[in-house]
Write a protein that holds these residues in place. Structure first.
Motif, short mmCIF file in Angstrom:
data_model
loop_
_atom_site.label_atom_id
_atom_site.label_comp_id
_atom_site.label_asym_id
_atom_site.label_seq_id
_atom_site.Cartn_x
_atom_site.Cartn_y
_atom_site.Cartn_z
N CYS A 121 -31.96 -42.06 27.87
CA CYS A 121 -31.70 -40.78 27.22
C CYS A 121 -30.86 -39.91 28.16
O CYS A 121 -31.08 -39.91 29.36
N TYR A 122 -29.91 -39.17 27.58
CA TYR A 122 -29.16 -38.19 28.36
C TYR A 122 -30.10 -37.03 28.68
O TYR A 122 -30.76 -36.50 27.79
N ASP A 123 -30.11 -36.61 29.94
CA ASP A 123 -30.97 -35.50 30.34
C ASP A 123 -30.46 -34.16 29.84
O ASP A 123 -31.23 -33.22 29.64
N THR A 124 -29.15 -34.06 29.61
CA THR A 124 -28.55 -32.76 29.30
C THR A 124 -28.29 -32.54 27.81
O THR A 124 -27.77 -31.50 27.43
N VAL A 125 -28.64 -33.51 26.96
CA VAL A 125 -28.36 -33.35 25.54
C VAL A 125 -29.25 -32.25 24.95
O VAL A 125 -30.44 -32.21 25.16
N ALA A 126 -28.60 -31.32 24.24
CA ALA A 126 -29.32 -30.18 23.66
C ALA A 126 -29.40 -30.26 22.14
O ALA A 126 -30.41 -29.88 21.54
N TYR A 127 -28.32 -30.73 21.51
CA TYR A 127 -28.30 -30.84 20.05
C TYR A 127 -27.23 -31.82 19.64
O TYR A 127 -26.46 -32.31 20.47
N MET A 128 -27.17 -32.13 18.35
CA MET A 128 -26.12 -32.99 17.82
C MET A 128 -25.67 -32.45 16.47
O MET A 128 -26.39 -31.71 15.81
N THR A 129 -24.46 -32.82 16.09
CA THR A 129 -23.94 -32.53 14.76
C THR A 129 -23.53 -33.84 14.12
O THR A 129 -23.18 -34.79 14.81
N CYS A 130 -23.61 -33.89 12.80
CA CYS A 130 -23.24 -35.10 12.07
C CYS A 130 -22.34 -34.72 10.90
O CYS A 130 -22.47 -33.62 10.35
N PRO A 131 -21.43 -35.62 10.51
CA PRO A 131 -20.53 -35.32 9.39
C PRO A 131 -21.27 -34.96 8.11
O PRO A 131 -20.82 -34.12 7.34
N SER A 132 -22.42 -35.57 7.89
CA SER A 132 -23.16 -35.34 6.64
C SER A 132 -23.78 -33.96 6.56
O SER A 132 -24.13 -33.50 5.47
N THR A 133 -23.93 -33.27 7.70
CA THR A 133 -24.56 -31.95 7.69
C THR A 133 -23.61 -30.85 8.16
O THR A 133 -24.04 -29.72 8.42
N ILE A 178 -23.49 -43.00 12.67
CA ILE A 178 -22.04 -43.07 12.92
C ILE A 178 -21.40 -41.70 12.67
O ILE A 178 -21.65 -41.06 11.66
N GLY A 179 -20.59 -41.27 13.63
CA GLY A 179 -19.88 -40.01 13.51
C GLY A 179 -20.60 -38.80 14.09
O GLY A 179 -20.01 -37.74 14.24
N CYS A 180 -21.87 -38.95 14.42
CA CYS A 180 -22.61 -37.84 15.01
C CYS A 180 -22.16 -37.64 16.46
O CYS A 180 -21.82 -38.59 17.15
N ILE A 181 -22.17 -36.38 16.89
CA ILE A 181 -21.74 -36.03 18.24
C ILE A 181 -22.90 -35.36 18.96
O ILE A 181 -23.52 -34.44 18.42
N LEU A 182 -23.20 -35.81 20.18
CA LEU A 182 -24.22 -35.19 21.01
C LEU A 182 -23.56 -34.19 21.93
O LEU A 182 -22.48 -34.44 22.46
N TYR A 183 -24.22 -33.03 22.11
CA TYR A 183 -23.67 -31.93 22.90
C TYR A 183 -24.64 -31.47 23.97
O TYR A 183 -25.86 -31.54 23.80
N GLU A 184 -24.07 -30.91 25.04
CA GLU A 184 -24.85 -30.19 26.04
C GLU A 184 -25.12 -28.78 25.50
O GLU A 184 -24.50 -28.36 24.51
N ALA A 185 -25.97 -28.01 26.15
CA ALA A 185 -26.34 -26.67 25.69
C ALA A 185 -25.13 -25.73 25.61
O ALA A 185 -25.08 -24.86 24.75
N ASP A 186 -24.12 -25.93 26.49
CA ASP A 186 -22.95 -25.05 26.48
C ASP A 186 -21.88 -25.47 25.46
O ASP A 186 -20.82 -24.89 25.39
N GLY A 187 -22.18 -26.50 24.66
CA GLY A 187 -21.24 -26.94 23.63
C GLY A 187 -20.32 -28.06 24.06
O GLY A 187 -19.49 -28.52 23.28
N THR A 188 -20.46 -28.53 25.29
CA THR A 188 -19.63 -29.65 25.77
C THR A 188 -20.08 -30.93 25.11
O THR A 188 -21.27 -31.29 25.19
N PRO A 189 -19.16 -31.65 24.43
CA PRO A 189 -19.56 -32.93 23.81
C PRO A 189 -19.88 -33.98 24.88
O PRO A 189 -19.18 -34.08 25.88
N ILE A 190 -20.93 -34.74 24.63
CA ILE A 190 -21.32 -35.82 25.54
C ILE A 190 -20.75 -37.14 25.05
O ILE A 190 -20.17 -37.89 25.81
#
Length: 80
Positions: A36-48, A64-76
């Protein structure tokens, strides 16, 4: 002795056939790393859309297509 070997082989072949031993499914399955990434805060997906979702541990486990982000919005990473 030969009869036992033949019987075992027959059982194995029948088991593979009855269990749906379709070799096409082997290529479609993916093997995900167990970390698991220690810094992942949230994710977004095309379906939502842009909705912040509870994140998966890593992109391999996300849809597929979901993006994991750090708390500051940086994509992981992006799930493929």
């Amino acid at each position: 002795m030969a009869l036992k070997v033949e019987t075992i082989l027959l059982v194995l072949v029948c088991g593979a056939i009855f269990s749906g031993g379709n070799l096409k499914n082997v290529d479609a399955q993916k093997i995900c790393p167990q970390f698991c990434y220690d810094t992942v805060a949230y994710m977004t997906c095309p379906s939502t859309g842009g909705q912040h979702l509870y994140p998966k541990c890593n992109c391999c486990l996300a849809s597929i297509g979901c993006i994991l982000y750090e708390a500051d919005g940086t994509p992981i990473c992006t799930a493929v």
